[in-house]
Structures are given as structure tokens and as C-alpha cells.
Design a protein around this motif. Sequence first.
Motif, PDB file in Angstrom:
ATOM      1  N   THR A   1     134.961  20.889 -37.954  1.00 42.74           N
ATOM      2  CA  THR A   1     134.142  20.389 -36.852  1.00 42.74           C
ATOM      3  C   THR A   1     134.918  19.289 -36.145  1.00 42.74           C
ATOM      4  O   THR A   1     135.478  18.384 -36.796  1.00 42.74           O
ATOM      5  CB  THR A   1     132.799  19.851 -37.372  1.00 42.74           C
ATOM      6  OG1 THR A   1     132.087  20.920 -37.996  1.00 42.74           O
ATOM      7  CG2 THR A   1     131.964  19.291 -36.232  1.00 42.74           C
ATOM      8  N   TYR A   2     134.926  19.334 -34.811  1.00 39.85           N
ATOM      9  CA  TYR A   2     135.777  18.446 -34.025  1.00 39.85           C
ATOM     10  C   TYR A   2     134.926  17.665 -33.023  1.00 39.85           C
ATOM     11  O   TYR A   2     134.201  18.267 -32.217  1.00 39.85           O
ATOM     12  CB  TYR A   2     136.850  19.255 -33.287  1.00 39.85           C
ATOM     13  CG  TYR A   2     137.541  20.249 -34.193  1.00 39.85           C
ATOM     14  CD1 TYR A   2     138.584  19.859 -35.017  1.00 39.85           C
ATOM     15  CD2 TYR A   2     137.123  21.582 -34.231  1.00 39.85           C
ATOM     16  CE1 TYR A   2     139.210  20.775 -35.862  1.00 39.85           C
ATOM     17  CE2 TYR A   2     137.747  22.498 -35.062  1.00 39.85           C
ATOM     18  CZ  TYR A   2     138.779  22.093 -35.877  1.00 39.85           C
ATOM     19  OH  TYR A   2     139.381  22.990 -36.717  1.00 39.85           O
ATOM     20  N   PRO A   3     134.972  16.338 -33.057  1.00 39.85           N
ATOM     21  CA  PRO A   3     134.244  15.531 -32.073  1.00 39.85           C
ATOM     22  C   PRO A   3     134.996  15.490 -30.742  1.00 39.85           C
ATOM     23  O   PRO A   3     136.216  15.309 -30.711  1.00 39.85           O
ATOM     24  CB  PRO A   3     134.184  14.147 -32.733  1.00 39.85           C
ATOM     25  CG  PRO A   3     135.392  14.104 -33.625  1.00 39.85           C
ATOM     26  CD  PRO A   3     135.647  15.512 -34.079  1.00 39.85           C
ATOM     27  N   VAL A   4     134.242  15.646 -29.666  1.00 35.78           N
ATOM     28  CA  VAL A   4     134.818  15.594 -28.318  1.00 35.78           C
ATOM     29  C   VAL A   4     134.045  14.549 -27.527  1.00 35.78           C
ATOM     30  O   VAL A   4     132.821  14.650 -27.376  1.00 35.78           O
ATOM     31  CB  VAL A   4     134.739  16.966 -27.619  1.00 35.78           C
ATOM     32  CG1 VAL A   4     135.307  16.867 -26.206  1.00 35.78           C
ATOM     33  CG2 VAL A   4     135.488  18.020 -28.421  1.00 35.78           C
ATOM     34  N   THR A   5     134.717  13.548 -27.032  1.00 30.62           N
ATOM     35  CA  THR A   5     134.103  12.470 -26.255  1.00 30.62           C
ATOM     36  C   THR A   5     134.583  12.565 -24.811  1.00 30.62           C
ATOM     37  O   THR A   5     135.782  12.681 -24.554  1.00 30.62           O
ATOM     38  CB  THR A   5     134.467  11.095 -26.839  1.00 30.62           C
ATOM     39  OG1 THR A   5     134.021  11.023 -28.202  1.00 30.62           O
ATOM     40  CG2 THR A   5     133.801   9.986 -26.050  1.00 30.62           C
ATOM     41  N   ARG A   6     133.646  12.527 -23.887  1.00 25.09           N
ATOM     42  CA  ARG A   6     133.976  12.589 -22.468  1.00 25.09           C
ATOM     43  C   ARG A   6     133.173  11.541 -21.695  1.00 25.09           C
ATOM     44  O   ARG A   6     132.109  11.085 -22.146  1.00 25.09           O
ATOM     45  CB  ARG A   6     133.668  13.983 -21.898  1.00 25.09           C
ATOM     46  CG  ARG A   6     134.552  15.088 -22.465  1.00 25.09           C
ATOM     47  CD  ARG A   6     135.992  14.916 -22.026  1.00 25.09           C
ATOM     48  NE  ARG A   6     136.846  16.002 -22.505  1.00 25.09           N
ATOM     49  CZ  ARG A   6     137.537  15.968 -23.636  1.00 25.09           C
ATOM     50  NH1 ARG A   6     137.476  14.885 -24.412  1.00 25.09           N
ATOM     51  NH2 ARG A   6     138.298  16.982 -23.999  1.00 25.09           N
ATOM     52  N   GLU A   7     133.672  11.195 -20.517  1.00 25.92           N
ATOM     53  CA  GLU A   7     132.988  10.216 -19.676  1.00 25.92           C
ATOM     54  C   GLU A   7     131.640  10.748 -19.192  1.00 25.92           C
ATOM     55  O   GLU A   7     130.687   9.993 -19.046  1.00 25.92           O
ATOM     56  CB  GLU A   7     133.861   9.865 -18.467  1.00 25.92           C
ATOM     57  CG  GLU A   7     135.156   9.138 -18.820  1.00 25.92           C
ATOM     58  CD  GLU A   7     134.899   7.748 -19.366  1.00 25.92           C
ATOM     59  OE1 GLU A   7     133.894   7.126 -18.946  1.00 25.92           O
ATOM     60  OE2 GLU A   7     135.673   7.289 -20.219  1.00 25.92           O
ATOM     61  N   TRP A   8     131.569  12.033 -18.931  1.00 24.48           N
ATOM     62  CA  TRP A   8     130.310  12.644 -18.499  1.00 24.48           C
ATOM     63  C   TRP A   8     130.339  14.134 -18.821  1.00 24.48           C
ATOM     64  O   TRP A   8     131.396  14.727 -18.993  1.00 24.48           O
ATOM     65  CB  TRP A   8     130.066  12.421 -17.001  1.00 24.48           C
ATOM     66  CG  TRP A   8     131.111  13.035 -16.103  1.00 24.48           C
ATOM     67  CD1 TRP A   8     132.255  12.445 -15.667  1.00 24.48           C
ATOM     68  CD2 TRP A   8     131.122  14.372 -15.567  1.00 24.48           C
ATOM     69  NE1 TRP A   8     132.981  13.321 -14.896  1.00 24.48           N
ATOM     70  CE2 TRP A   8     132.307  14.510 -14.808  1.00 24.48           C
ATOM     71  CE3 TRP A   8     130.253  15.451 -15.647  1.00 24.48           C
ATOM     72  CZ2 TRP A   8     132.621  15.691 -14.144  1.00 24.48           C
ATOM     73  CZ3 TRP A   8     130.572  16.636 -14.985  1.00 24.48           C
ATOM     74  CH2 TRP A   8     131.742  16.737 -14.239  1.00 24.48           C
ATOM     75  N   TRP A   9     129.133  14.720 -18.875  1.00 18.77           N
ATOM     76  CA  TRP A   9     129.000  16.148 -19.159  1.00 18.77           C
ATOM     77  C   TRP A   9     128.303  16.897 -18.031  1.00 18.77           C
ATOM     78  O   TRP A   9     128.654  18.014 -17.712  1.00 18.77           O
ATOM     79  CB  TRP A   9     128.213  16.359 -20.458  1.00 18.77           C
ATOM     80  CG  TRP A   9     128.903  15.801 -21.653  1.00 18.77           C
ATOM     81  CD1 TRP A   9     128.736  14.566 -22.206  1.00 18.77           C
ATOM     82  CD2 TRP A   9     129.916  16.445 -22.435  1.00 18.77           C
ATOM     83  NE1 TRP A   9     129.566  14.394 -23.289  1.00 18.77           N
ATOM     84  CE2 TRP A   9     130.301  15.541 -23.459  1.00 18.77           C
ATOM     85  CE3 TRP A   9     130.524  17.700 -22.387  1.00 18.77           C
ATOM     86  CZ2 TRP A   9     131.264  15.857 -24.407  1.00 18.77           C
ATOM     87  CZ3 TRP A   9     131.474  18.017 -23.339  1.00 18.77           C
ATOM     88  CH2 TRP A   9     131.842  17.104 -24.333  1.00 18.77           C
ATOM     89  N   ARG A  10     127.297  16.272 -17.435  1.00 18.34           N
ATOM     90  CA  ARG A  10     126.567  16.938 -16.344  1.00 18.34           C
ATOM     91  C   ARG A  10     126.189  15.907 -15.289  1.00 18.34           C
ATOM     92  O   ARG A  10     125.728  14.809 -15.600  1.00 18.34           O
ATOM     93  CB  ARG A  10     125.305  17.616 -16.865  1.00 18.34           C
ATOM     94  CG  ARG A  10     124.410  18.150 -15.740  1.00 18.34           C
ATOM     95  CD  ARG A  10     123.149  18.790 -16.263  1.00 18.34           C
ATOM     96  NE  ARG A  10     123.445  20.024 -16.980  1.00 18.34           N
ATOM     97  CZ  ARG A  10     122.511  20.828 -17.472  1.00 18.34           C
ATOM     98  NH1 ARG A  10     121.242  20.515 -17.332  1.00 18.34           N
ATOM     99  NH2 ARG A  10     122.842  21.931 -18.107  1.00 18.34           N
ATOM    100  N   LYS A  11     126.393  16.298 -14.042  1.00 19.44           N
ATOM    101  CA  LYS A  11     125.966  15.487 -12.908  1.00 19.44           C
ATOM    102  C   LYS A  11     124.992  16.317 -12.064  1.00 19.44           C
ATOM    103  O   LYS A  11     125.339  17.415 -11.618  1.00 19.44           O
ATOM    104  CB  LYS A  11     127.159  15.065 -12.046  1.00 19.44           C
ATOM    105  CG  LYS A  11     128.145  14.143 -12.752  1.00 19.44           C
ATOM    106  CD  LYS A  11     129.280  13.722 -11.828  1.00 19.44           C
ATOM    107  CE  LYS A  11     130.258  12.797 -12.537  1.00 19.44           C
ATOM    108  NZ  LYS A  11     131.359  12.351 -11.626  1.00 19.44           N
ATOM    109  N   GLU A  12     123.810  15.787 -11.876  1.00 17.38           N
ATOM    110  CA  GLU A  12     122.791  16.455 -11.071  1.00 17.38           C
ATOM    111  C   GLU A  12     122.635  15.684  -9.759  1.00 17.38           C
ATOM    112  O   GLU A  12     122.298  14.497  -9.781  1.00 17.38           O
ATOM    113  CB  GLU A  12     121.455  16.501 -11.820  1.00 17.38           C
ATOM    114  CG  GLU A  12     121.544  17.215 -13.163  1.00 17.38           C
ATOM    115  CD  GLU A  12     120.289  17.047 -13.971  1.00 17.38           C
ATOM    116  OE1 GLU A  12     119.306  17.769 -13.706  1.00 17.38           O
ATOM    117  OE2 GLU A  12     120.286  16.181 -14.873  1.00 17.38           O
ATOM    118  N   ARG A  13     122.859  16.362  -8.663  1.00 15.77           N
ATOM    119  CA  ARG A  13     122.848  15.691  -7.367  1.00 15.77           C
ATOM    120  C   ARG A  13     121.808  16.301  -6.442  1.00 15.77           C
ATOM    121  O   ARG A  13     121.481  17.488  -6.548  1.00 15.77           O
ATOM    122  CB  ARG A  13     124.229  15.795  -6.704  1.00 15.77           C
ATOM    123  CG  ARG A  13     125.319  15.005  -7.395  1.00 15.77           C
ATOM    124  CD  ARG A  13     126.656  15.205  -6.696  1.00 15.77           C
ATOM    125  NE  ARG A  13     127.724  14.421  -7.313  1.00 15.77           N
ATOM    126  CZ  ARG A  13     128.998  14.476  -6.947  1.00 15.77           C
ATOM    127  NH1 ARG A  13     129.357  15.304  -5.959  1.00 15.77           N
ATOM    128  NH2 ARG A  13     129.902  13.732  -7.557  1.00 15.77           N
TER     129      ARG A  13
END
Length: 702
Positions: free
Chosen positions: A528-540
Motif C-alpha cells: 500500500t502506497y500513500p500519495v499526497t497531493r496539493e488538491w484532488w478535485r476543484k469544483e467551479r
Amino acid sequence: MKWCANIAASLVLAFCALGFAADYRIPPPGSSPAARYPSMDPPNEGLAPLQAPEFAPAGEAPSYPSFKDGEAGQAKSSAASAGGAARERLGTRAGLNANAAAPLTSQGTPLSTLDGQVSGSVQLTGASSQAFLRIFIAPGATGDIQKLVVSQDVDMDGSVDFNYTPGFAVSGVCANGFVGCTPGTWADCTYYGWIVEEGKLNVAPVASGVLGGCYCINNSCGGANLLWNNLSLVLNDLGGGAAGALTRASPSYQITQAKLDPGNMSIEFYGADLAAGRPLADGRIISGTVSETQYYGRPGQPAAINLDSSAQAEALAQKADPKSPYSMVTQLVERSGTAVSTQNCQLNRLVSISSPTILCADPYPPGTLVGERQVHEYFRVYGYPWSGKDDCRIGKDCGGPTSCYLPEPHRFWMYHWLPQDGPVMEAAAPPENTTLVPNLEWWVYAGCSKKDGTDVGHYSAYQYWLLCTKKLDLISEELTNGCGAMEADPQCVLNSEIVDGVTVFRNGGSTGLVPQPSLRNYTGQLGTYPVTREWWRKERTYSCQKEQAPHDLSGAYERVAALKDSTDQFELGTTTLHYADRRKNAAGAWIADGGSITLNPPDAVSNCQPICKTRKVISNTDVTLSSTSDKQRSGPVGGTLDSNQIWGFSYKPCETQGCPLEPGEELIKDCQCLSEFAEATAILQTLSQAGKDLICSDGVRK
């Protein structure tokens, strides 16, 4: 609530019929819908266009929708039955009170279906004036929430009996918890999730990946006043997470209203415990508002709550919420006169994990390699026979897999060799994609013979073939932008943006809130691998202006005029409607057209409302200037009533069963088209003459 649905369905039946009649249009024969409606604008984007029925070309008889045999009668019968049942139970003031108002407002009167077969206790009103959950925050100088107070009515008796206050500053808010850090910074942070213990709200430390939609609120993330500028959002997120934890712990809780009060830096929740049949406070049911009686004022005594100030407070609260009715109506008014459409779109970060198995010699597939393991599988295959001069005892005396060696040229080949880095399988031939392992063989002693006085040893040589594969875990990442068209359109303006549940842009301006990076776990065949990102979804949400030509209704006016002139002479009772029409053909030229429509024969209806006349003995206790009215009579009236009794006459609309008689009531005239005009005129004339007799016009009593 099935009986409520039955009543509602019956009450809206007439409105449905009116709506059908109002929406029905005389369809002009012709070609496509566009040709039949040349001056109409296209439908609004996102709405399905009305589908007009197709008709035969000009000159041919058009085809119209119609009822099949017997269907019209069945529809009328069903409508008449439902309408009659509704009128019978709800058509009078007494019936409406007994069958609707009383059941919906009192606890002791059951609500029944129109046929009276099913009933139950339903109470629609009864405000809950005490919230069962209240959250209060107090900002500190560093922009953190210096004080957070959760007040809860655990036993739902209308009074707060539990308070929770964390012993640290809150530096970040999440959808299902909050974050505590060193005040004024985003360092040494601990993540806390809402939990419920024995019905009481609390928090517990959790991993950062458990919480969602986290954002920083103190001065280190967006300057001063970040929390003050987003009080409504912070309160909504804190309250939503706490209320969500309660409803998960007790699924019977039903939240009916969240009352946001940014002025007092608090949010309150109202609702009901459906399992216990009681409100989440002191009211009987679940309005979730202040009791209406507190707005009532008495002569000389003001109301407990001022209606004007309450209205202003409600407007301010809704103004802070872009999804509230107040905000939506305000934006609609501001945009009046312009063609503005609202476009919703999303940007998504799509991360996926694949777990292929490849040959060791193959290139790696696309993706980021996060896990790899090499796998060896050996296949033992017969190679060749071998004989040589040696001591026959060699084959007999070998005791272990690595203890015996052969003479030259095979001196360094193992007599018995078992690979230690993978399993060994027997095979008749080398499998596909395998490679021969050099200098390593398995020798099997076959026997010994003598030749010219020399020992000759006989052996079967088996060769090893290796299948080398790699098990891989690969992560692929893709960004999808569904907002590209709006971003490139100069007529589109960004109105709002929500990043992973955090509102960063609202009503055309930045909120200053910055979402914190979040972690997601992806599981493959090796781990199992952790993935960290600044954002995943932007709703506009974009507001896009469009150039729109003025509506040209001249064509519609001309068609309406032609249809109106040709149908003005239509007489009720006829079964055929003839009409003349003017329409544009495919070339855009006006042509004359017309046709006829076959109508169902009208139903026979009565020219009056059947009523009946009844009478009933009532007490006469009227008061005059000198005494009561019974003292003015010398004896029984008509020889059948006492001096304090008179006949009370009533006119009643008839029901399906006939004239509705009350106990002690007599029927004078049965259901009919009753006209009492002559009697009413005589009574009015008598009262007029009596009034004149009582007037002393010359000052002398007569």
C-alpha cells in the motif's frame, strides 16, 4: 406517510387538469418543429426542449392524439370519484377543520385517507424553541480559534446538560474534525476527528488521511482576519462534522435545520429523534425555528422578539451563504436584463494503480514504479546421456546434493544442484520465455559397466531452464480539466471554486482559505502506497454572458390572430373544432393552412349546486334592552316549542349520500336545485318595514 401522499395526490388532481388544459396548444400541421415555431428562441441550455408532436405534411389529414375506446370514460370516472371524495371530506369549513386542520395541529385527532380506511397520528406544527446542539467559537489574536465550546442537550429535555471544550487552540478545520497546531503557525499539528461516546460529542486523535477537506484558518496561512472573513464557512464545517458524527452514532436522529448566527459566532441544530418519537429539544415536532407566538404583540405590550430585527438578522445570515434563497434571488435581480448562464465544471486529479507481471527482459510499462519484486521459476528438462571412465562408486556413494564432483571436463559441475531462489518444476521441454542456466545441471546415476578393465559410469544429464519475471506496482496520474472552455471564454467569469470541500472562491471573490495537502492510499499486489497531493478535485461555477437578440414575437402574434379569428365562433357542445392558421413553410414564406380537431363530447353537468333545507330546535337566548327574548313571548311557539326555543333553519350542500343531517335535525326540502329567492325577499321586506315602525320621525312615540 402513505395517507398523506394520498391526500396530496387528490388535492393536486384539479391543478394537474388545469395545468394540462393551459399547456395544450392547437398544433399546426406542417414539417419540422423548427418550421412550426420559426420565431421562437432555442430552449435554455441544460433544459430538454418541449417535443411537439409530428403532423402530416400540408394537404394531408393530420393525426392527433386521442383516447382509446373507453379510456376517456375511465379517466372521467376516476377523476370524478377522487374529486367527489375530496369535496366530501374537505369541501366545507367543518370538513376541512375536522379532516385536515385538526389532525395536522393537534395530537389527539388522527389523519385519515380520503376513503377513511387508513389513519394515523400526524402533527405538522409545534416549534422546537431549544436547539439540541450548539457550537460557539471565539477567535484569538493569532487567527486561531482560541475557544471552541460544544453545548449539547443529550437527554433532549430542552436544557443543555453537556459541554465540551478542547484544551488547545484550533488552527485548521476539516469536514469531519479539526487540527490543533502551535498557535499562529502550521507546525506541530495534531489531527482530531469527531466521535460520540455514550451520546456525547468528543474528539480523538486520528491520522491526517482520515480527515477530509482540511484548511488552515490562522494568520500563518492567509494573513490577519482570515477566520473573521470566513466565519460562516468555518461554523458550517465545524457544525456539519459534529452533527454528522451524531447522526452516524444515532441513525434515528433527523436534523431539520441548522441556524447559522455569524454575529454571535455560533451555529445551532434542531431536529427530531424518530425512534423515540420526540424532538431533539422541547417541541413536539420539528420546525426548528423560534416559536411563532414570540412574535405576537399585545396592546401595550411589545412582542418578545422584534420581527423587523429578526428579519434583518435572517437576511444577513442568508447573505453570507451563496446557496441561500436570499443570495440566489439577489444575484438574479443584479443580472436582470442580461443573458447570463451558470456553468458548472470540475478539474479532477485521477490517480490509479496497476500491478502487471512482466518478463525480466521486457521494458517497464508506463507509470511511476513504486514496487518491484523479481521472481525465479526453474524447470528441469532432460538434456543428454553421458558416460565416462571413472570409479563406479562415485554414483553410489554420493550422499548429498553438493558433495560429489565429476572428473574433467565436468569437474566443477554439481552432481545434484537445487536452486535456492525459486521453485523447481519438472518439464518435458523448455517452456516459452525461459533461458538455459549455464554450468548447472542435475546428474542422475544410471549404472556402471566394465570395459577393458576400466569402470565406465553412465549418467542422465538434466538441464535447468529459468523463467525470470517481475511483479510490479505502477502508479499513473492524470489531470482532467472540464473547465477549459470557460477558462478560454472572455465572457465567462469565475463565480465560485471549491477545492476538496474547501471554499476558496465565493461570489466572485477569494475567501483566503487555502486547502491543506491531503493523503490517499493506493493498494497494489506488493503493498500500500500513500500519495499526497496539493488538491484532488476543484469544483467551479462560472457566470457566462451571451449575446442575445431581442425576441421577435411578430410571427407568433400573426398566428395567434389567425387562430383566434377562426375559432371565435366555436360553440360549446360541438364535437368538431375548425380552425384557420398561418405559418411559415421551409422556405420562410407565410402560407395559409387550417384543419379540424375532433373533440370528446362534453359531459352533462347540472346548472346548479344541489342543496337541501333543514331545521332544528335551538335555544333562543337573545338579549333585548328590557329582558331576554323568551320573556317577550307569552307561550309556546306554534304549540310545539317552549318559550325559550325557536326553529333554526339551515341550507346545506348535498353530499354523495344525500343531505347531511345532524342529530335532531329535520329535512324540510331534499336535495334539489333550490331557489328561496321569494322567501328571502319577503323576509328582507318584513325587516325593512319593521325597522321603519321603530323610528320615531316626529319625536312622538308610536
